[in-house]
Scaffold this motif. Structure first.
Motif, mmCIF file in Angstrom:
data_model
loop_
_atom_site.group_PDB
_atom_site.id
_atom_site.type_symbol
_atom_site.label_atom_id
_atom_site.label_comp_id
_atom_site.label_asym_id
_atom_site.label_seq_id
_atom_site.Cartn_x
_atom_site.Cartn_y
_atom_site.Cartn_z
ATOM 1 N N ARG A 70 0.824 -1.213 0.000
ATOM 2 C CA ARG A 70 0.000 0.000 0.000
ATOM 3 C C ARG A 70 0.856 1.261 0.000
ATOM 4 N NH1 ARG A 70 -3.019 -3.275 3.467
ATOM 5 N NH2 ARG A 70 -2.150 -2.316 5.330
ATOM 6 N N ILE A 71 1.983 1.224 0.703
ATOM 7 C CA ILE A 71 2.874 2.385 0.767
ATOM 8 C C ILE A 71 3.591 2.592 -0.564
ATOM 9 C CG2 ILE A 71 4.980 3.294 1.822
ATOM 10 C CD1 ILE A 71 4.086 1.915 4.418
ATOM 11 N N GLY A 72 3.980 1.492 -1.197
ATOM 12 C CA GLY A 72 4.675 1.574 -2.481
ATOM 13 C C GLY A 72 6.071 2.147 -2.331
ATOM 14 N N GLU A 73 6.470 2.987 -3.261
ATOM 15 C CA GLU A 73 7.826 3.530 -3.276
ATOM 16 C C GLU A 73 7.972 4.821 -2.472
ATOM 17 O OE1 GLU A 73 9.666 3.569 -7.131
ATOM 18 O OE2 GLU A 73 8.590 1.773 -7.727
ATOM 19 N N ASN A 74 6.994 5.151 -1.654
ATOM 20 C CA ASN A 74 7.018 6.370 -0.845
ATOM 21 C C ASN A 74 7.898 6.160 0.391
ATOM 22 O OD1 ASN A 74 6.547 8.663 0.619
ATOM 23 N ND2 ASN A 74 4.322 8.445 0.659
ATOM 24 N N VAL A 75 9.192 6.406 0.239
ATOM 25 C CA VAL A 75 10.132 6.182 1.337
ATOM 26 C C VAL A 75 9.851 7.116 2.511
ATOM 27 C CG1 VAL A 75 11.967 7.719 0.523
ATOM 28 C CG2 VAL A 75 12.554 5.717 1.867
ATOM 29 N N GLU A 76 9.292 8.275 2.248
ATOM 30 C CA GLU A 76 8.980 9.215 3.334
ATOM 31 C C GLU A 76 7.920 8.643 4.272
ATOM 32 O OE1 GLU A 76 10.717 11.811 4.227
ATOM 33 O OE2 GLU A 76 12.016 11.417 2.521
ATOM 34 N N ARG A 79 9.882 6.441 6.564
ATOM 35 C CA ARG A 79 10.710 7.242 7.478
ATOM 36 C C ARG A 79 9.881 7.936 8.554
ATOM 37 N NH1 ARG A 79 14.308 9.970 2.697
ATOM 38 N NH2 ARG A 79 15.649 8.165 2.310
ATOM 39 N N SER A 80 8.624 8.218 8.274
ATOM 40 C CA SER A 80 7.795 8.938 9.240
ATOM 41 C C SER A 80 7.191 8.030 10.310
ATOM 42 C CB SER A 80 6.694 9.716 8.522
ATOM 43 O OG SER A 80 5.786 8.820 7.913
ATOM 44 N N HIS A 81 7.269 6.716 10.134
ATOM 45 C CA HIS A 81 6.786 5.785 11.154
ATOM 46 C C HIS A 81 7.598 6.041 12.426
ATOM 47 C CE1 HIS A 81 6.515 1.976 13.327
ATOM 48 N NE2 HIS A 81 5.361 1.787 12.687
ATOM 49 N N PRO A 82 6.967 6.173 13.593
ATOM 50 C CA PRO A 82 7.687 6.551 14.815
ATOM 51 C C PRO A 82 8.889 5.665 15.148
ATOM 52 C CG PRO A 82 5.329 6.570 15.199
ATOM 53 C CD PRO A 82 5.531 6.031 13.824
ATOM 54 N N GLU A 83 8.746 4.359 15.052
ATOM 55 C CA GLU A 83 9.855 3.462 15.385
ATOM 56 C C GLU A 83 10.977 3.542 14.354
ATOM 57 O OE1 GLU A 83 10.463 1.495 18.122
ATOM 58 O OE2 GLU A 83 8.785 2.597 18.963
ATOM 59 N N ALA A 85 11.631 6.230 12.500
ATOM 60 C CA ALA A 85 12.252 7.539 12.701
ATOM 61 C C ALA A 85 13.248 7.480 13.861
ATOM 62 C CB ALA A 85 11.187 8.598 12.967
ATOM 63 N N LYS A 86 12.881 6.784 14.926
ATOM 64 C CA LYS A 86 13.771 6.607 16.078
ATOM 65 C C LYS A 86 15.024 5.831 15.646
ATOM 66 C CE LYS A 86 13.638 4.464 20.638
ATOM 67 N NZ LYS A 86 12.781 3.735 21.595
ATOM 68 N N PHE A 87 14.834 4.769 14.863
ATOM 69 C CA PHE A 87 15.963 3.992 14.346
ATOM 70 C C PHE A 87 16.868 4.856 13.479
ATOM 71 C CE2 PHE A 87 17.516 1.933 10.473
ATOM 72 C CZ PHE A 87 18.470 1.082 11.008
ATOM 73 N N LEU A 88 16.283 5.663 12.593
ATOM 74 C CA LEU A 88 17.074 6.489 11.682
ATOM 75 C C LEU A 88 17.930 7.506 12.434
ATOM 76 C CD1 LEU A 88 14.516 7.054 8.793
ATOM 77 C CD2 LEU A 88 16.529 5.569 8.789
ATOM 78 N N SER A 89 17.400 8.088 13.488
ATOM 79 C CA SER A 89 18.202 9.043 14.250
ATOM 80 C C SER A 89 19.325 8.324 14.999
ATOM 81 C CB SER A 89 17.335 9.863 15.196
ATOM 82 O OG SER A 89 16.783 9.043 16.198
ATOM 83 N N TRP A 90 19.066 7.095 15.455
ATOM 84 C CA TRP A 90 20.081 6.317 16.156
ATOM 85 C C TRP A 90 21.195 5.863 15.212
ATOM 86 C CZ3 TRP A 90 20.965 0.923 15.522
ATOM 87 C CH2 TRP A 90 21.879 0.386 16.424
ATOM 88 N N VAL A 91 20.856 5.413 14.015
ATOM 89 C CA VAL A 91 21.839 4.838 13.098
ATOM 90 C C VAL A 91 22.593 5.907 12.298
ATOM 91 C CG1 VAL A 91 20.478 4.479 10.972
ATOM 92 C CG2 VAL A 91 22.163 2.784 11.661
ATOM 93 N N ALA A 92 22.154 7.139 12.339
ATOM 94 C CA ALA A 92 22.718 8.206 11.501
ATOM 95 C C ALA A 92 24.231 8.355 11.633
ATOM 96 C CB ALA A 92 22.033 9.531 11.800
ATOM 97 N N GLY A 93 24.788 8.223 12.806
ATOM 98 C CA GLY A 93 26.223 8.427 12.994
ATOM 99 C C GLY A 93 27.054 7.156 12.921
#
Length: 107
Positions: A70-76, A79-83, A85-93
Motif C-alpha cells: 500500500r505504501i509503495g515507493e514512498n520512502v517518506e 521514514r515517518s513511522h515513529p519506530e 524515525a527513532k531507528f534512523l536518528s540512532w543509526v545516523a552516525g
C-alpha cells in the motif's frame, strides 16, 4: 612497467563512481548491500532499492508485505513511522557496515 602521466591519474580518480546512498537512511552503503523491493514481489513489485542489511531488517520488522504494497515507493511514509524515525536518528552516525540485532516484527 609503463610510466603514468599526471593527467592519467586524474582520469582514473574521476572514473570512480560516487558512493551510493541507502534508500532508507541515506548513509553511504558499505561492503554488504541488500536490495529491498518497495512493493513486495508477492504484490507485483519489480523495482529494487539498495539498502544496508540493518535498514532492510528494520523495514521488515515494522511493516507487513500488505502494508508495504500500500505504501509503495514512498520512502517518506516509511521514514515517518515513529519506530523507524527513532531507528534512523540512532543509526545516523554509525559506520556504513555497522550491524546490530533488530527488534522482532511488530504484530
Amino acid at each position: 612497467m609503463a610510466k603514468r602521466r599526471a593527467w592519467e591519474d586524474e582520469e582514473d580518480e574521476a572514473a570512480v563512481a560516487p558512493p551510493v546512498p541507502c534508500w532508507l537512511c541515506g548513509r553511504d552503503l558499505g561492503e554488504v548491500v541488500e536490495y529491498h523491493h518497495p512493493v513486495p514481489k508477492a504484490k507485483g513489485g519489480k523495482a529494487r532499492e539498495p539498502v544496508h542489511p540493518i535498514c532492510h531488517r528494520t523495514i521488515h520488522a515494522h511493516f507487513t508485505n500488505s502494508k508495504l504494497g500500500r505504501i509503495g515507493e514512498n520512502v517518506e511514509a516509511l521514514r515517518s513511522h515513529p519506530e523507524v524515525a527513532k531507528f534512523l536518528s540512532w543509526v545516523a552516525g554509525k559506520p556504513a557496515d555497522f550491524n546490530a540485532p533488530t527488534k522482532k516484527r511488530e504484530r
